[in-house]
Write a protein that holds these residues in place. Structure first.
Motif, PDB file in Angstrom:
ATOM      1  N   GLN A  47       0.797  -1.227   0.000  1.00  0.00           N
ATOM      2  CA  GLN A  47       0.000   0.000   0.000  1.00  0.00           C
ATOM      3  C   GLN A  47       0.831   1.279   0.000  1.00  0.00           C
ATOM      4  O   GLN A  47       0.395   2.311  -0.534  1.00  0.00           O
ATOM      5  N   GLU A  48       2.010   1.254   0.549  1.00  0.00           N
ATOM      6  CA  GLU A  48       2.829   2.465   0.578  1.00  0.00           C
ATOM      7  C   GLU A  48       3.601   2.662  -0.725  1.00  0.00           C
ATOM      8  O   GLU A  48       4.150   3.740  -0.956  1.00  0.00           O
ATOM      9  N   ILE A  49       3.642   1.641  -1.563  1.00  0.00           N
ATOM     10  CA  ILE A  49       4.418   1.695  -2.805  1.00  0.00           C
ATOM     11  C   ILE A  49       3.517   1.749  -4.030  1.00  0.00           C
ATOM     12  O   ILE A  49       3.718   2.567  -4.921  1.00  0.00           O
ATOM     13  N   VAL A  50       2.537   0.853  -4.075  1.00  0.00           N
ATOM     14  CA  VAL A  50       1.678   0.725  -5.251  1.00  0.00           C
ATOM     15  C   VAL A  50       0.524   1.717  -5.148  1.00  0.00           C
ATOM     16  O   VAL A  50      -0.316   1.615  -4.263  1.00  0.00           O
ATOM     17  N   LYS A  51       0.473   2.652  -6.078  1.00  0.00           N
ATOM     18  CA  LYS A  51      -0.563   3.686  -6.077  1.00  0.00           C
ATOM     19  C   LYS A  51      -1.652   3.411  -7.111  1.00  0.00           C
ATOM     20  O   LYS A  51      -2.667   4.099  -7.136  1.00  0.00           O
ATOM     21  N   GLY A  52      -1.467   2.415  -7.951  1.00  0.00           N
ATOM     22  CA  GLY A  52      -2.453   2.088  -8.980  1.00  0.00           C
ATOM     23  C   GLY A  52      -3.097   0.741  -8.721  1.00  0.00           C
ATOM     24  O   GLY A  52      -3.044   0.193  -7.616  1.00  0.00           O
ATOM     25  N   ASP A  53      -3.696   0.200  -9.763  1.00  0.00           N
ATOM     26  CA  ASP A  53      -4.383  -1.088  -9.682  1.00  0.00           C
ATOM     27  C   ASP A  53      -3.398  -2.248  -9.619  1.00  0.00           C
ATOM     28  O   ASP A  53      -2.268  -2.157 -10.110  1.00  0.00           O
ATOM     29  N   VAL A  54      -3.852  -3.337  -9.032  1.00  0.00           N
ATOM     30  CA  VAL A  54      -3.129  -4.607  -9.058  1.00  0.00           C
ATOM     31  C   VAL A  54      -4.047  -5.622  -9.732  1.00  0.00           C
ATOM     32  O   VAL A  54      -5.183  -5.814  -9.314  1.00  0.00           O
ATOM     33  N   ILE A  55      -3.550  -6.231 -10.784  1.00  0.00           N
ATOM     34  CA  ILE A  55      -4.313  -7.243 -11.517  1.00  0.00           C
ATOM     35  C   ILE A  55      -3.582  -8.570 -11.382  1.00  0.00           C
ATOM     36  O   ILE A  55      -2.367  -8.638 -11.559  1.00  0.00           O
ATOM     37  N   ARG A  56      -4.335  -9.632 -11.056  1.00  0.00           N
ATOM     38  CA  ARG A  56      -3.744 -10.965 -10.920  1.00  0.00           C
ATOM     39  C   ARG A  56      -4.116 -11.805 -12.136  1.00  0.00           C
ATOM     40  O   ARG A  56      -5.277 -11.886 -12.523  1.00  0.00           O
ATOM     41  N   TYR A  57      -3.119 -12.441 -12.695  1.00  0.00           N
ATOM     42  CA  TYR A  57      -3.318 -13.402 -13.775  1.00  0.00           C
ATOM     43  C   TYR A  57      -2.933 -14.780 -13.252  1.00  0.00           C
ATOM     44  O   TYR A  57      -1.916 -14.925 -12.572  1.00  0.00           O
ATOM     45  N   GLU A  58      -3.755 -15.773 -13.542  1.00  0.00           N
ATOM     46  CA  GLU A  58      -3.518 -17.137 -13.074  1.00  0.00           C
ATOM     47  C   GLU A  58      -2.933 -17.975 -14.199  1.00  0.00           C
ATOM     48  O   GLU A  58      -3.416 -17.942 -15.330  1.00  0.00           O
ATOM     49  N   LEU A  59      -1.892 -18.734 -13.869  1.00  0.00           N
ATOM     50  CA  LEU A  59      -1.235 -19.628 -14.817  1.00  0.00           C
ATOM     51  C   LEU A  59      -1.170 -21.022 -14.194  1.00  0.00           C
ATOM     52  O   LEU A  59      -0.106 -21.468 -13.740  1.00  0.00           O
ATOM     53  N   PRO A  60      -2.296 -21.721 -14.123  1.00  0.00           N
ATOM     54  CA  PRO A  60      -2.361 -22.986 -13.391  1.00  0.00           C
ATOM     55  C   PRO A  60      -1.468 -24.091 -13.960  1.00  0.00           C
ATOM     56  O   PRO A  60      -0.986 -24.927 -13.198  1.00  0.00           O
TER      57      PRO A  60
END
Length: 101
Positions: A47-60
């Motif tokens: 939270q103190e570093i990332v100011k934008g969105d976080v998107i997770r991609y899954e590679l099962p």
């Protein structure tokens, strides 16, 4: 336990975007990690570093999750005065995240 006990990480950066992967050592741990490490949790962790969105991609098929974090590097490596604005340090930090399986 620490995430690093069951997974390792690779990372990269492009401009102000950091890309951090979490790759399990054993495929049997993938579903557990997938449930525990959400995009929301990663955003909160950084939270103190990332100011934008976080998107997770899954590679099962390879037992990996990939997190793309926008506005995470203080403007990017060439624009920041910070000594360490490469995304590579974020992977080490993420491996210290506490998880419950």
């Amino acid at each position: 336990m620490k995430l690093k006990e069951i997974a390792h990480s690779r990372t990269g950066d492009k401009g102000n975007i950091s890309n951090v992967s979490v790759i399990v050592y054993e495929m049997g741990d993938y579903e557990k990690v997938k449930k525990s490490i959400t995009a929301e949790r990663v955003k909160e962790f950084f939270q103190e570093i990332v100011k934008g969105d976080v998107i997770r991609y899954e590679l099962p098929k390879i037992g990996a999750l990939n997190f793309v974090m926008d506005n995470a590097l203080g403007g990017g490596v060439t624009r920041s005065l910070s000594l360490d604005r490469h995304g590579k340090s974020l992977s080490s930090a993420l491996m210290d995240m506490e998880i419950v399986l």
